[in-house]
Write an enzyme that holds these catalytic residues in place. Structure first.
Site, mmCIF file in Angstrom:
data_model
loop_
_atom_site.group_PDB
_atom_site.id
_atom_site.type_symbol
_atom_site.label_atom_id
_atom_site.label_comp_id
_atom_site.label_asym_id
_atom_site.label_seq_id
_atom_site.Cartn_x
_atom_site.Cartn_y
_atom_site.Cartn_z
ATOM 1 N N GLU A 29 -44.532 53.229 -41.411
ATOM 2 C CA GLU A 29 -43.624 53.756 -40.379
ATOM 3 C C GLU A 29 -44.026 55.186 -40.048
ATOM 4 O O GLU A 29 -43.243 56.116 -40.194
ATOM 5 C CB GLU A 29 -42.170 53.683 -40.868
ATOM 6 C CG GLU A 29 -41.743 52.273 -41.230
ATOM 7 C CD GLU A 29 -40.297 52.171 -41.704
ATOM 8 O OE1 GLU A 29 -39.514 53.112 -41.500
ATOM 9 O OE2 GLU A 29 -39.949 51.122 -42.281
ATOM 10 N N GLU A 65 -36.219 50.031 -49.248
ATOM 11 C CA GLU A 65 -35.460 51.211 -49.704
ATOM 12 C C GLU A 65 -34.476 50.929 -50.840
ATOM 13 O O GLU A 65 -33.315 51.336 -50.774
ATOM 14 C CB GLU A 65 -34.705 51.850 -48.531
ATOM 15 C CG GLU A 65 -35.618 52.279 -47.399
ATOM 16 C CD GLU A 65 -34.879 53.008 -46.273
ATOM 17 O OE1 GLU A 65 -33.649 53.117 -46.326
ATOM 18 O OE2 GLU A 65 -35.566 53.473 -45.341
#
Ligand code: XIL
Length: 449
Positions: free
Chosen positions: A362, A255
């Site tokens: 995810e 991220e």
């Protein structure tokens, strides 16, 4: 005549007894709670049962204890003198393969009765409903997240039956592995690594550098920028070296792309202290520590935002020039409403065209993104199922050489991080509370056809 007299006398006795009892108020009668009798447990499932008992005259409520030992020295926190207003209650959240004991007391005013008899019951593991195991049906690695304290029982049975790839949900993040300066804690990771090795599961490392798992001593780092960089180098080197050959792949940076500020990179502590090329440095250190390990960059909104997608591909291109990256992780925290198949396909196409491995990393699919449901309706369950199917279908069509794994972020709905993250109810995963499979699981299987 004699009969008549006897009758009169009896009547008189009854009458005087009645008058006598009426003349005493409730307060004057010693209020003593009777003792309930507990019945055998009913409605047994693999995670609970219904306790039930006899009614006690004028009881206000009952106090229930549930313990894992016969002497009641190990009471369950939620069932320690639990006040119940009915004669029955569902006991939930129990572990299969465990024996439980319950007993009950009655409360009447100030008086609490002695304990009832003790009922003993065993929670039998029934496991999931029979279905085709995901990993058997798929030609690629199917992943599930794990926690070091949930590697037994039904959870483990399901992992071993359905999955061949695991990711640590949070224990392989910096704040967990490196909680204070100079002191690492690898207790949980070692357990996970052992579990993976013992069971021949691929272990994906997640995540060395993530702005959301920075220990406070690093946030408040005392020292120069150069010392900070040395610390990060030492951390990455230590962790990757320790698990060399065992952790087959790492999300080195997670991220890093900023959302919406106009800057390509998030202004994390790592960027602040180490500069814009902090990402490259981290990959160099990881590569040097374990050259055979597959290095990934992982991020969210990879499909839903074209701007973000471009920024992620730019990071990948920069790293790829120097052979510092092997794959991209698309987090896939999505909803039944979107992103569209075409957007997900764009993630795949950009990854494959760069000859990188693709990890749908995810996956969870919100069924209640607008918080307009209080239970999963059959209609919404089908919409969610269709989205699962769509995602799996897209992944399944990726050339085998580029398929890394498709990892689902959680087992039972109640365990999903999203409940906490969004702060409302949802059912984003593939298993119910009792470990039975949802329609979404069928959707996964259908996506493979
Ligand atoms: C979440 C975990 O599920 C939680 O248990 C943890 O406390 C916070 O992180 N993106 C990621 C994951 O890369 O590491 C996050 O996992 C979910 C969002």
């Amino acid at each position: 005549m004699k009969k008549m007299k006897i009758k009169q006398a009896l009547l008189l006795i009854c009458l005087s007894l009645f008058v006598l009892s009426c003349s005493k108020s409730d307060e004057e009668v010693a209020v003593i709670a009777g003792v309930p009798s507990a019945y055998a447990a009913v409605n047994l499932t693999d995670s609970g049962f219904t306790a039930n008992w006899t009614r006690v005259y004028r009881a206000d409520n009952y106090l229930l204890d549930v313990s894992t030992t016969a002497d009641f020295s190990t009471l369950l926190p939620n069932y320690n003198e639990l006040s119940v207003n009915a004669l029955t209650i569902d006991i939930e959240g129990l572990d299969s393969g465990t024996t439980y004991y319950y007993r009950v007391r009655a409360v009447r005013g100030e008086s609490i009765s002695t304990f009832s008899n003790v009922i003993v019951t065993e929670i039998i593991s029934t496991g999931p409903e029979p279905t085709t195991a995901l990993k058997e049906a798929a030609n690629f690695n199917v992943g599930m997240i794990v926690r070091s304290n949930r590697l037994t029982g039904i959870t483990s049975d399901i992992i071993l039956r359905e999955y061949d790839n695991i990711t640590s949900e949070y224990e392989m993040k910096m704040d967990q592995m490196y909680p204070s300066k100079g002191t690492y804690d690898f207790t949980a990771v070692d357990k996970i690594v052992k579990y993976a090795t013992d069971n021949n599961l691929n272990l994906h490392g997640h995540a060395l550098i993530w702005h959301n798992s920075v220990p406070s001593w690093v946030t408040n780092f005392v020292g120069t920028d150069a010392e900070f960089e040395t610390m990060v180098k030492e951390y990455i080197t230590t962790v990757v070296t320790r698990y060399k050959g065992k952790v087959k792949s790492w999300d080195v940076v997670n991220e890093a792309v900023d959302d919406g500020s106009g800057n390509p990179l998030r202004n994390s502590i790592f960027k602040q202290k180490m500069g814009n090329d902090y990402i490259k440095k981290c990959y160099q250190w990881a590569r040097a520590a374990d050259p055979a390990c597959k290095l990934f960059y992982n991020d969210y909104n990879f499909a839903s935002s074209a701007t973000k997608r471009a920024a992620i591909f730019k990071i990948a291109d920069d790293l790829k020039k120097d052979n510092l990256i092997d794959g991209l992780g698309a987090q896939m925290h999505i909803s039944y409403k979107g992103p569209a198949a075409s957007e997900i396909q764009a993630v795949v196409d950009g990854t494959v065209s760069r000859n990188l491995l693709m990890h749908f990393a995810e996956l969870d699919i919100q069924a209640n993104p607008d918080n307009n449901l209080t239970s999963l309706t059959p209609e919404r369950a089908i919409e969610q199922k269709n989205k699962y199917k769509e995602v799996v279908k897209i992944f399944n069509a990726i050339p085998a050489a580029n398929q890394y794994a498709l990892t689902v972020w959680g087992m039972r709905d109640s365990e999903s991080w999203l409940l906490d993250f969004w702060g409302h109810i949802d059912w984003p995963l593939m298993y119910n509370e009792d470990y039975s499979v949802k329609k979404s699981h069928t959707g996964f299987l259908e996506g493979l056809k």
